[in-house]
Scaffold this active site. Sequence first.
Site, PDB file in Angstrom:
ATOM      1  N   CYS A   1      -0.994 -17.908 -11.443  1.00  0.00           N
ATOM      2  CA  CYS A   1      -0.669 -16.526 -11.816  1.00  0.00           C
ATOM      3  C   CYS A   1      -0.641 -16.378 -13.330  1.00  0.00           C
ATOM      4  O   CYS A   1       0.092 -17.088 -14.028  1.00  0.00           O
ATOM      5  CB  CYS A   1       0.685 -16.131 -11.217  1.00  0.00           C
ATOM      6  SG  CYS A   1       1.191 -14.451 -11.669  1.00  0.00           S
TER       7      CYS A   1
ATOM      8  N   ARG B   1       3.072 -14.053 -15.527  1.00  0.00           N
ATOM      9  CA  ARG B   1       4.435 -14.559 -15.323  1.00  0.00           C
ATOM     10  C   ARG B   1       5.419 -14.219 -16.438  1.00  0.00           C
ATOM     11  O   ARG B   1       6.574 -14.630 -16.381  1.00  0.00           O
ATOM     12  CB  ARG B   1       4.391 -16.083 -15.141  1.00  0.00           C
ATOM     13  CG  ARG B   1       3.850 -16.518 -13.803  1.00  0.00           C
ATOM     14  CD  ARG B   1       3.715 -18.022 -13.745  1.00  0.00           C
ATOM     15  NE  ARG B   1       2.419 -18.499 -14.209  1.00  0.00           N
ATOM     16  CZ  ARG B   1       2.148 -19.753 -14.505  1.00  0.00           C
ATOM     17  NH1 ARG B   1       3.109 -20.668 -14.426  1.00  0.00           N
ATOM     18  NH2 ARG B   1       0.935 -20.110 -14.901  1.00  0.00           N
TER      19      ARG B   1
ATOM     20  N   TRP C   1       1.847  -6.490 -10.198  1.00  0.00           N
ATOM     21  CA  TRP C   1       0.893  -5.389 -10.236  1.00  0.00           C
ATOM     22  C   TRP C   1      -0.488  -5.975 -10.494  1.00  0.00           C
ATOM     23  O   TRP C   1      -0.646  -7.146 -10.854  1.00  0.00           O
ATOM     24  CB  TRP C   1       1.251  -4.354 -11.296  1.00  0.00           C
ATOM     25  CG  TRP C   1       1.553  -4.927 -12.648  1.00  0.00           C
ATOM     26  CD1 TRP C   1       0.666  -5.406 -13.561  1.00  0.00           C
ATOM     27  CD2 TRP C   1       2.852  -5.101 -13.221  1.00  0.00           C
ATOM     28  NE1 TRP C   1       1.305  -5.861 -14.674  1.00  0.00           N
ATOM     29  CE2 TRP C   1       2.663  -5.682 -14.499  1.00  0.00           C
ATOM     30  CE3 TRP C   1       4.152  -4.805 -12.802  1.00  0.00           C
ATOM     31  CZ2 TRP C   1       3.722  -5.983 -15.349  1.00  0.00           C
ATOM     32  CZ3 TRP C   1       5.214  -5.108 -13.644  1.00  0.00           C
ATOM     33  CH2 TRP C   1       5.001  -5.686 -14.899  1.00  0.00           C
TER      34      TRP C   1
ATOM     35  N   GLU D   1      -9.061  -8.331 -10.784  1.00  0.00           N
ATOM     36  CA  GLU D   1      -8.821  -8.726  -9.391  1.00  0.00           C
ATOM     37  C   GLU D   1      -9.549  -7.782  -8.440  1.00  0.00           C
ATOM     38  O   GLU D   1     -10.070  -8.200  -7.402  1.00  0.00           O
ATOM     39  CB  GLU D   1      -7.327  -8.725  -9.088  1.00  0.00           C
ATOM     40  CG  GLU D   1      -6.503  -9.738  -9.854  1.00  0.00           C
ATOM     41  CD  GLU D   1      -5.027  -9.631  -9.520  1.00  0.00           C
ATOM     42  OE1 GLU D   1      -4.623 -10.127  -8.451  1.00  0.00           O
ATOM     43  OE2 GLU D   1      -4.283  -9.042 -10.325  1.00  0.00           O
TER      44      GLU D   1
END
Length: 416
Positions: A70, A73, A243, A248
Amino acid sequence: MGLFRSRPTELERAAAEFLRGFHAENPSAGSLAARLRRVRTEIHRTGTYRHTEAELAFGARVAWRNSSRCIGRLYWRSLRVRDRRDVRAARTVASECFEHLKEATAGGRIRPIVTVFAPDRPGEPGPRIRNDQLIRYAGYHRHDLTVMGDPQNVALTRTARALGWKGGRGTPFDVLPLVIEAPGEPIGFFDVPPEAVLEVGLTHPEFGWFAGLGLRWHAVPAVSDMELEIGGITYPAAPFNGWYMGTEIGARDLGDESRYDLLPEVAGRLGLDTSDETTLWRDRALVELNVAVLHSFREAGVTITDHHTESRRFLAHLAKEEAAGRTCPADWSWIVPPISGSATPVFHRLYDDSDLRPNYVRRPAPPRAGACPARRHRPASLAGVEHLPGPAAFLARIFWGICRMCLACAMCSLCV
């Protein structure tokens, strides 16, 4: 410290490691020694232990902090934790998931939230969500072997239909129901109510024709098939969301050949020469697709970030973690954005990809009681067979009910 037996169990060791970390970062939490004794006693008596609310919240947030794939973070401390550990029934799990989506959406100002359901206990598994995200679009196989919708979700779509789901309107963006397993219940499906799903129609700031493509995407990326592991305790259903980063959607969901594969369509509308790779038509179409995603979300007032901004934020997070004396695990292949990678600062360095706990872990679900050794659950009926290609439907009708290792399961995907 002499608080556990000379040969503690794996659970005792994991619990002790987590509790030491929790108390180190929360000095006001009370006596570590006393808490370790209580946990050891509970493990010896029941085979497991229960986290306090503070431990659960800390563990869920640190799991995000430790998620090496991720990039977003920096705001891990802001994760809101919904404690639903007493919820095991599938229908209630579904209802809480819908409430999660509503609260996370917040009218477009997306809030990072995790909802933690009942953990696995000795002899009593917790509930599990089959969907990889709470909102996913169906994938329908056509007779010509092409797919209407999201090819990634063809298997889940077949499973839902085998369970009795009638299907959506037959568009490329039909929202799938949640498919949930709960102990003591048959696997079931639950339609996601429209009021729990905020979607954004995609337009382009320069090309009016883009709106005519009829594209849209949902606002909340709530991952739902990863287990939350905290101190040796596994929470198999713990959907969580942040979000979206624009790539993506624009580069992966809509651009990948194995997903919606829209680059040829967009390139054609742009008038690009797709007969020669040296024209870089894919790259140019990919950029415009991502421009449309960012533009549309911002016009709709829905939280989204771009990959350049998020790359800088990640390095700020990394600096904070290093200043705190902590390892910041990062998987380079996931942290570097799928477009313009070398133009972002995260590209030009290496990372420590340690597998730390607490964490969100993707693992295959264990076999259900009575399931076949191939880890496929025999359907209660042949509902859904009519939607399969002819040969698969024929095999399903022949072999259904004869053997738990029947070839129909593997060939027709009635089950997953």
